[in-house]
Scaffold this active site. Structure first.
Site, PDB file in Angstrom:
ATOM      1  N   GLY A   1       0.821  -1.200   0.000  1.00 38.78           N
ATOM      2  CA  GLY A   1       0.000   0.000   0.000  1.00 38.78           C
ATOM      3  C   GLY A   1       0.859   1.256   0.000  1.00 38.78           C
TER       4      GLY A   1
ATOM      5  CG  HIS B   1      16.947   2.378  -6.394  1.00 36.86           C
ATOM      6  ND1 HIS B   1      17.926   2.654  -5.470  1.00 36.86           N
ATOM      7  CD2 HIS B   1      16.427   1.167  -6.035  1.00 36.86           C
ATOM      8  CE1 HIS B   1      17.996   1.661  -4.596  1.00 36.86           C
ATOM      9  NE2 HIS B   1      17.088   0.742  -4.919  1.00 36.86           N
ATOM     10  CD  GLU B   2      13.349  -0.611  -7.439  1.00 36.27           C
ATOM     11  OE1 GLU B   2      13.779  -1.783  -7.528  1.00 36.27           O
ATOM     12  OE2 GLU B   2      13.224  -0.021  -6.348  1.00 36.27           O
TER      13      GLU B   2
ATOM     14  CG  HIS C   1      17.945  -3.303  -7.407  1.00 34.17           C
ATOM     15  ND1 HIS C   1      19.074  -3.439  -6.632  1.00 34.17           N
ATOM     16  CD2 HIS C   1      17.071  -2.550  -6.678  1.00 34.17           C
ATOM     17  CE1 HIS C   1      18.900  -2.801  -5.483  1.00 34.17           C
ATOM     18  NE2 HIS C   1      17.693  -2.253  -5.484  1.00 34.17           N
TER      19      HIS C   1
ATOM     20  CG  ASP D   1      19.086 -39.713 -17.975  1.00 32.70           C
ATOM     21  OD1 ASP D   1      19.751 -39.289 -18.939  1.00 32.70           O
ATOM     22  OD2 ASP D   1      19.447 -40.658 -17.250  1.00 32.70           O
TER      23      ASP D   1
ATOM     24  CG  ASP E   1      14.072 -35.858 -26.877  1.00 33.19           C
ATOM     25  OD1 ASP E   1      14.569 -36.997 -26.931  1.00 33.19           O
ATOM     26  OD2 ASP E   1      13.963 -35.108 -27.866  1.00 33.19           O
TER      27      ASP E   1
END
Length: 559
Positions: free
Chosen positions: A182, A222-223, A226, A351, A445
């Site tokens: 929030g 800023h982000e 990161h 595998d 596979d």
């Protein structure tokens, strides 16, 4: 009543300020500084966190990253700082809080193994605080701060396919394990390479060039730091410092930020003179960073295994590398990660693998199997297949999967399949794979139980979607693994129209009703065989019952 009594006694013993909220401080330090909250009883007053070395150590770490006096005491200034708005990422790992190298305060987590990155801003309306154009301009400027001082370049994309960094605004719980809180508190968070996604808390009031609200440009810059691999800085003035102190008219990267990004990607690309015989001019050309030799997912001719993990991501293994996809089948990066880096202790060339109902992931290779949980190999592994566990399961498997029709585990090897229940292979197994699993080739596979209630089987460079409702391969399959899972297209126009996942859908591809074959529940199979296997989904079984009951009524009416 134990907690208030305990708090009163501790206040009396230690003479601390009883207006300070130790419970709040504990939760803060647990979230951001790696502190583990101890479980206390009234007889363990002496173990109260304020008196414990681990609490003091975490508190000093917090004070270092906040740029306030490192006292190890929960005073008013420290408590006030904890309540400031900040980034939701935890602080770095450097534990030398009092003797830090003052010339280097930045910390790095990981990096992209390329210097040209793409980004996409998700949503038709990003946030109601600012119009889309202003958001796009702010984000572009935020990326420019980093490209101006490093070898990085950035490109905005208009679709999320094959994108490195996806950015969006959201509120509260929004699809990852870090819900927002929030207004105030956590403003945004981001993931390190090679995920790199950025999430903004849309409960904040985002502004630009204003002292009111939260400045989007500063938060985005800023982000993105990161997303590029930088952790928090302990220099208070640095862009990568964890706390938000309000709008700064002279906002810019600081020397610590610049040193950090250059430690990962170098400075702006140097130029070297190139001379030609046809001119006397000196022409400068950019020296390109050598490209690392990694397998290209668009060129794979087969995969080893494909599985879901507890963290909600899906992993594709091939040889010594793996790629990671989110629940919308978005490849996080075409640059793979070494298995030894992401799953320490696990060998290459796996595998088969699948996630158990307990959320543990099991890996199989040769005659051994491994158990991982939260990315960590559990003690006592590897163990021997069929001897220490998985009784009746053969060595050298081709695939392992949980079938969506009955939630039973199956293993395949060549043209045989094994049904595993109650910690052993069921009696009368193995059976012929192509006798029951219509439309699937022998010797697959890999196999995958996906979030859209389908099973997917992979063979060579193609894959098949198996529908539990019809117990057959869906119309239009097999399809290309490279195109549909790795988004290998030269342009958006080259992609199939239904390649992207609907944002409100769990399905891997969009389709219309006309794309499906008519339901034929018993085509080329004995109904008793299918019922004995228990392979049809509950919905399909109900349809069979309705069809049979309707047929009986019609028979009686006619005869």
């Amino acid at each position: 009543m134990k907690a208030p009594l305990l708090g009163f006694i501790v206040c009396a013993i230690t003479l601390v300020n009883c207006s300070i909220d130790y419970n709040e401080a504990e939760k803060f330090l647990e979230k951001y500084e790696g502190f583990k909250i101890p479980k206390l009883s009234p007889n363990e007053i002496q173990k109260h966190p304020s008196l414990q070395p681990s609490f003091i150590k975490a508190l000093k770490k917090m004070q270092k990253y906040a740029g306030i006096p490192i006292t190890g005491k929960l005073d008013d200034l420290t408590m006030e700082t904890m309540r400031k708005p900040r980034c939701g990422n935890p602080d770095g790992e450097n534990e030398d809080h009092e003797n830090d190298n003052k010339e280097k305060r930045y910390a790095v987590a990981s990096k992209w193994y390329k210097t040209h990155l793409t980004y996409y801003i998700k949503g038709s309306t990003y946030t109601y605080d600012l119009d889309n154009k202003k958001v796009e301009e702010a984000v572009a400027q935020a990326f420019k701060y980093w490209s101006d001082v490093s070898a990085l370049t950035f490109e905005r994309r208009y679709s999320s396919y094959n994108v490195d960094i996806i950015m969006y605004f959201a509120k509260k719980s929004h699809g990852d394990s870090n819900p927002f809180d929030g207004p105030g508190g956590v403003l945004a968070h981001a993931y390190f390479p090679t995920n790199g996604d950025v999430h903004f808390d849309d409960d904040e009031a985002y502004t630009l060039r204003s002292y009111a609200g939260t400045n989007l440009l500063q938060i985005a810059t800023h982000e993105i730091g990161h997303s590029l691999g930088l952790q928090h800085s302990s220099i208070k003035s640095a862009v990568m410092a964890p706390y938000y102190y309000g709008y700064s008219p002279n906002f810019a990267l600081q020397p610590d930020d610049i040193n950090g990004i250059r430690s990962l990607y170098g400075s702006n690309r140097p130029t070297t003179p190139v001379y030609t015989s046809s001119t006397t001019k000196t022409v400068k050309s950019t020296v390109k960073t050598p490209v690392n030799s990694y397998p290209d997912p668009c060129s794979l001719t087969s995969i080893d295994t494909f599985f879901e993990s507890k963290n909600g991501f899906f992993y594709v293994f091939k040889g010594e590398y793996y790629w990671k996809l989110n629940r919308y089948a978005d490849l996080q990066s075409k640059i793979p990660t070494k298995i030894s880096d992401g799953f320490p202790g696990l060998p290459n060339d796996i595998d088969a693998a699948f996630m158990w109902f307990s959320k543990s992931t099991y890996f199989f290779k040769g005659d051994l199997y491994w158990r991982f949980r939260d990315g960590v190999m559990q003690s006592g592994f590897p163990r021997r297949i069929g001897k220490d566990g998985f009784r009746g399961v053969p060595n050298n498997l081709d695939s392992a999967f949980v079938y969506k029709g009955n939630n039973v585990i199956y293993f395949t090897k060549g043209n045989l399949y094994y049904r595993y229940e109650n910690f052993r292979v069921k009696d009368n197994y193995p059976k012929q794979f192509d006798r029951i699993w219509e439309g699937l080739p022998a010797g697959v596979d890999a196999a995958l139980a996906y979030v859209n209630e389908y099973n997917y089987f992979f063979k060579g460079s193609q894959y098949y979607r198996f529908n539990p409702s019809t117990f057959s391969v869906d119309k239009g399959y097999p399809k290309s693994i490279a195109q549909w899972w790795f988004r290998c297209y030269d342009s958006v126009q080259d992609a199939p129209s239904d390649v992207r996942v609907a944002e409100d859908s769990d399905s891997t591809e969009r389709e219309t009703e006309n794309d499906r074959e008519p339901i034929n529940l018993v085509e080329n199979k004995s109904l008793s065989e299918i019922d004995e296997e228990g392979l049809l989904s509950n919905a399909a079984t109900l349809k069979i019952s309705i069809i049979m009951a309707t047929s009986l009524v019609v028979f009686k009416l006619l005869f």
